[in-house]
Motif scaffolding. Structure first.
Motif, PDB file in Angstrom:
ATOM      1  N   PHE A  19       0.861  -1.174   0.000  1.00  0.00           N
ATOM      2  CA  PHE A  19       0.000   0.000   0.000  1.00  0.00           C
ATOM      3  C   PHE A  19       0.900   1.227   0.000  1.00  0.00           C
ATOM      4  O   PHE A  19       2.082   1.152   0.356  1.00  0.00           O
ATOM      5  N   ASN A  20       0.355   2.360  -0.375  1.00  0.00           N
ATOM      6  CA  ASN A  20       1.135   3.591  -0.441  1.00  0.00           C
ATOM      7  C   ASN A  20       0.851   4.469   0.773  1.00  0.00           C
ATOM      8  O   ASN A  20      -0.290   4.562   1.233  1.00  0.00           O
ATOM      9  N   ASN A  21       1.900   5.117   1.291  1.00  0.00           N
ATOM     10  CA  ASN A  21       1.666   6.143   2.300  1.00  0.00           C
ATOM     11  C   ASN A  21       1.379   7.463   1.577  1.00  0.00           C
ATOM     12  O   ASN A  21       1.401   7.533   0.348  1.00  0.00           O
ATOM     13  N   ARG A  22       1.104   8.522   2.337  1.00  0.00           N
ATOM     14  CA  ARG A  22       0.691   9.766   1.683  1.00  0.00           C
ATOM     15  C   ARG A  22       1.850  10.516   1.038  1.00  0.00           C
ATOM     16  O   ARG A  22       1.634  11.542   0.383  1.00  0.00           O
ATOM     17  N   PHE A  23       3.071  10.008   1.183  1.00  0.00           N
ATOM     18  CA  PHE A  23       4.208  10.559   0.464  1.00  0.00           C
ATOM     19  C   PHE A  23       4.455   9.811  -0.850  1.00  0.00           C
ATOM     20  O   PHE A  23       5.422  10.089  -1.550  1.00  0.00           O
ATOM     21  N   ALA A  98       6.230   7.493  11.169  1.00  0.00           N
ATOM     22  CA  ALA A  98       4.937   7.682  11.834  1.00  0.00           C
ATOM     23  C   ALA A  98       3.809   7.625  10.811  1.00  0.00           C
ATOM     24  O   ALA A  98       2.753   7.027  11.052  1.00  0.00           O
ATOM     25  N   GLU A  99       4.028   8.231   9.652  1.00  0.00           N
ATOM     26  CA  GLU A  99       3.026   8.181   8.584  1.00  0.00           C
ATOM     27  C   GLU A  99       2.768   6.751   8.125  1.00  0.00           C
ATOM     28  O   GLU A  99       1.632   6.395   7.785  1.00  0.00           O
ATOM     29  N   ASP A 100       3.797   5.911   8.128  1.00  0.00           N
ATOM     30  CA  ASP A 100       3.609   4.513   7.711  1.00  0.00           C
ATOM     31  C   ASP A 100       2.563   3.817   8.574  1.00  0.00           C
ATOM     32  O   ASP A 100       1.795   2.982   8.088  1.00  0.00           O
ATOM     33  N   TYR A 101       2.542   4.138   9.877  1.00  0.00           N
ATOM     34  CA  TYR A 101       1.505   3.565  10.743  1.00  0.00           C
ATOM     35  C   TYR A 101       0.115   3.992  10.281  1.00  0.00           C
ATOM     36  O   TYR A 101      -0.810   3.175  10.189  1.00  0.00           O
ATOM     37  N   SER A 102      -0.055   5.271   9.994  1.00  0.00           N
ATOM     38  CA  SER A 102      -1.365   5.746   9.555  1.00  0.00           C
ATOM     39  C   SER A 102      -1.733   5.169   8.193  1.00  0.00           C
ATOM     40  O   SER A 102      -2.900   4.853   7.938  1.00  0.00           O
ATOM     41  N   ALA A 103      -0.746   5.010   7.322  1.00  0.00           N
ATOM     42  CA  ALA A 103      -1.014   4.400   6.022  1.00  0.00           C
ATOM     43  C   ALA A 103      -1.445   2.938   6.182  1.00  0.00           C
ATOM     44  O   ALA A 103      -2.308   2.448   5.437  1.00  0.00           O
ATOM     45  N   ALA A 104      -0.863   2.263   7.167  1.00  0.00           N
ATOM     46  CA  ALA A 104      -1.277   0.884   7.445  1.00  0.00           C
ATOM     47  C   ALA A 104      -2.715   0.850   7.953  1.00  0.00           C
ATOM     48  O   ALA A 104      -3.477  -0.071   7.624  1.00  0.00           O
ATOM     49  N   VAL A 105      -3.095   1.847   8.750  1.00  0.00           N
ATOM     50  CA  VAL A 105      -4.493   1.946   9.185  1.00  0.00           C
ATOM     51  C   VAL A 105      -5.397   2.168   7.978  1.00  0.00           C
ATOM     52  O   VAL A 105      -6.482   1.553   7.877  1.00  0.00           O
ATOM     53  N   ASP A 106      -4.988   3.031   7.049  1.00  0.00           N
ATOM     54  CA  ASP A 106      -5.749   3.228   5.815  1.00  0.00           C
ATOM     55  C   ASP A 106      -6.020   1.893   5.135  1.00  0.00           C
ATOM     56  O   ASP A 106      -7.151   1.594   4.721  1.00  0.00           O
ATOM     57  N   TYR A 107      -4.954   1.109   4.990  1.00  0.00           N
ATOM     58  CA  TYR A 107      -5.073  -0.167   4.284  1.00  0.00           C
ATOM     59  C   TYR A 107      -6.023  -1.120   5.014  1.00  0.00           C
ATOM     60  O   TYR A 107      -6.934  -1.696   4.406  1.00  0.00           O
ATOM     61  N   LEU A 108      -5.810  -1.281   6.313  1.00  0.00           N
ATOM     62  CA  LEU A 108      -6.644  -2.211   7.073  1.00  0.00           C
ATOM     63  C   LEU A 108      -8.112  -1.788   7.047  1.00  0.00           C
ATOM     64  O   LEU A 108      -9.014  -2.627   6.904  1.00  0.00           O
ATOM     65  N   GLY A 109      -8.354  -0.492   7.190  1.00  0.00           N
ATOM     66  CA  GLY A 109      -9.722   0.000   7.252  1.00  0.00           C
ATOM     67  C   GLY A 109     -10.483  -0.132   5.958  1.00  0.00           C
ATOM     68  O   GLY A 109     -11.705   0.031   5.938  1.00  0.00           O
ATOM     69  N   ASN A 110      -9.760  -0.432   4.886  1.00  0.00           N
ATOM     70  CA  ASN A 110     -10.409  -0.621   3.587  1.00  0.00           C
ATOM     71  C   ASN A 110     -10.673  -2.088   3.267  1.00  0.00           C
ATOM     72  O   ASN A 110     -11.225  -2.400   2.207  1.00  0.00           O
ATOM     73  N   LEU A 111     -10.286  -2.991   4.171  1.00  0.00           N
ATOM     74  CA  LEU A 111     -10.561  -4.415   3.964  1.00  0.00           C
ATOM     75  C   LEU A 111     -11.996  -4.719   4.376  1.00  0.00           C
ATOM     76  O   LEU A 111     -12.472  -4.234   5.406  1.00  0.00           O
ATOM     77  N   PRO A 112     -12.712  -5.535   3.598  1.00  0.00           N
ATOM     78  CA  PRO A 112     -14.131  -5.771   3.878  1.00  0.00           C
ATOM     79  C   PRO A 112     -14.397  -6.535   5.161  1.00  0.00           C
ATOM     80  O   PRO A 112     -15.523  -6.521   5.660  1.00  0.00           O
ATOM     81  N   TYR A 113     -13.383  -7.183   5.729  1.00  0.00           N
ATOM     82  CA  TYR A 113     -13.573  -7.978   6.944  1.00  0.00           C
ATOM     83  C   TYR A 113     -12.948  -7.319   8.175  1.00  0.00           C
ATOM     84  O   TYR A 113     -12.791  -7.954   9.209  1.00  0.00           O
ATOM     85  N   VAL A 114     -12.575  -6.031   8.072  1.00  0.00           N
ATOM     86  CA  VAL A 114     -12.019  -5.295   9.210  1.00  0.00           C
ATOM     87  C   VAL A 114     -12.991  -4.193   9.626  1.00  0.00           C
ATOM     88  O   VAL A 114     -13.509  -3.453   8.784  1.00  0.00           O
ATOM     89  N   ASN A 115     -13.223  -4.084  10.917  1.00  0.00           N
ATOM     90  CA  ASN A 115     -13.998  -2.978  11.473  1.00  0.00           C
ATOM     91  C   ASN A 115     -13.070  -1.781  11.616  1.00  0.00           C
ATOM     92  O   ASN A 115     -12.196  -1.774  12.479  1.00  0.00           O
ATOM     93  N   ARG A 116     -13.237  -0.784  10.789  1.00  0.00           N
ATOM     94  CA  ARG A 116     -12.296   0.337  10.768  1.00  0.00           C
ATOM     95  C   ARG A 116     -12.351   1.195  12.030  1.00  0.00           C
ATOM     96  O   ARG A 116     -11.483   2.039  12.242  1.00  0.00           O
ATOM     97  N   ASP A 117     -13.369   0.984  12.856  1.00  0.00           N
ATOM     98  CA  ASP A 117     -13.447   1.699  14.130  1.00  0.00           C
ATOM     99  C   ASP A 117     -12.754   0.956  15.257  1.00  0.00           C
ATOM    100  O   ASP A 117     -12.806   1.403  16.412  1.00  0.00           O
ATOM    101  N   ARG A 118     -12.122  -0.176  14.948  1.00  0.00           N
ATOM    102  CA  ARG A 118     -11.493  -1.000  15.978  1.00  0.00           C
ATOM    103  C   ARG A 118     -10.088  -1.409  15.537  1.00  0.00           C
ATOM    104  O   ARG A 118      -9.780  -2.589  15.372  1.00  0.00           O
ATOM    105  N   ILE A 119      -9.231  -0.398  15.317  1.00  0.00           N
ATOM    106  CA  ILE A 119      -7.863  -0.647  14.861  1.00  0.00           C
ATOM    107  C   ILE A 119      -6.884  -0.116  15.903  1.00  0.00           C
ATOM    108  O   ILE A 119      -7.016   1.018  16.371  1.00  0.00           O
TER     109      ILE A 119
END
Length: 339
Positions: A19-23, A98-119
């Motif tokens: 996945f890509n980070n915002r940079f 630090a951005e890589d962590y947030s980018a990883a949250v982006d990726y996980l939250g876009n998976l259909p089997y992940v609750n994006r409010d519980r990361i």
């Protein structure tokens, strides 16, 4: 090509993802999935660290253990390291990490089997400061745990237990600044091949800055101190060696410390509250003071868990000492699914 440095559970599926980070840097990760992961929405945990390690080492071990216990878990290589992108290799940049962590949250939250409010986020050793920095700004990270925490900015600039004098800090700044001229003169800014050196610079008996282009020798001197022996035992032996790990095979770019001199990590740690933080550290860890300092700065809810008899490196891979029961309980409580 080497695979993972830990035992693999046959019941846990692992997928290579990117996945890509915002940079715009492509981050490589291993996604660990609990059994029957497509049946419902799951809580998820982002994992990275130690500083200079890769996802096939400690972070992968943690992620697999979390998947075994009912979490979707993602272990990633920070930018410029391992299989992740970034034109200049072996460079560390705290804001981008630090951005890589947030980018990883982006990726996980876009998976259909992940609750994006519980990361949540689990950090190990030197990536802990970056995880706390990310969580202070990114409220999507609902809980943070660290293991064998290091504050890399303080460690690089202030030395062990914040002991460097103003004169020593001035020598560090000048050494790294002059190293930039060395890189310019050899054309590194055009080729991307920068000189390597210690990220935590020391001083010899005459007070001169010491560095080398490899963090560890092939054979450790018999008179090496206990800290060096512990790190060597993990990174340079079959216990934890990996050919893509900076700590196993090389060193960071010699100018890496400059960014950390400029960037105080987790300055926003109080903003994580009311989201919880769990600091885990070994009783015998030379790094214990980092967890204690961060714990003192954080607002409630927070917990400092000291593992009896454990040193710093034990919490990388010694499953009889890593308190996975407590970590799982912590994340289960604070990432619990809302039906």
């Amino acid at each position: 090509m080497m695979t993972k440095t830990f035992d693999i559970y046959s019941t846990i599926q692992a997928q290579k993802v990117h996945f890509n980070n915002r940079f715009g840097i492509e981050v490589a990760a291993d996604l660990y999935l609990p059994e029957n992961y497509e049946d419902k929405l799951w809580p998820a945990i982002v994992v990275s660290g130690p500083f200079g390690a890769v996802k096939e080492q400690a972070s992968g071990l943690y992620a697999q253990e979390f998947a075994k216990n009912g979490f979707v878990a993602l272990a990633f290589d920070p930018s410029f390291t391992g299989e992740s992108g970034g034109a200049v290799r072996n460079v560390a940049e705290p804001a981008i990490f630090a951005e890589d962590y947030s980018a990883a949250v982006d990726y996980l939250g876009n998976l259909p089997y992940v609750n994006r409010d519980r990361i949540g986020a689990q950090a190990i050793c030197g990536l802990s400061g970056m995880a706390l920095t990310a969580a202070g700004a990114d409220t999507r990270i609902k809980a943070v745990a660290t293991a064998s925490m290091y504050d890399m900015s303080k460690s690089m600039y202030l030395g062990y237990k914040n002991s460097y004098s103003d004169d020593q800090k001035a020598k560090l700044r000048d050494y790294v600044s002059q190293q930039r001229w060395i890189d310019v003169d050899k054309g590194a800014t055009e080729t991307g091949h920068y000189s390597l050196g210690y990220h935590e610079l020391g001083f010899d008996t005459a007070g001169n800055v010491m560095s080398d282009d490899n963090l560890f020798p092939k054979q450790l001197p018999e008179d090496a101190d206990s800290i060096a022996k512990a790190f060597f035992d993990y990174y340079r032996t079959s216990r934890g060696y990996h050919e893509r790990s900076i700590n196993s095979t090389a060193a960071w770019t010699a100018t890496t410390p400059m960014s950390f001199y400029q960037f105080p990590l987790y300055a926003n740690i109080k903003d994580i509250s009311p989201r919880p933080i769990l600091f885990v550290a070994g009783e015998n860890a030379h790094s214990l003071y980092h967890s204690e300092e961060a714990y003192a700065l954080a607002n409630e809810p927070k917990e400092l868990l000291i593992v009896p008899g454990a040193d710093h490196v034990d919490l990388y891979d010694q499953k009889d000492k890593i308190p996975f029961d407590r970590l799982v309980e912590f994340f289960a409580q604070h990432l619990s699914l809302q039906k």
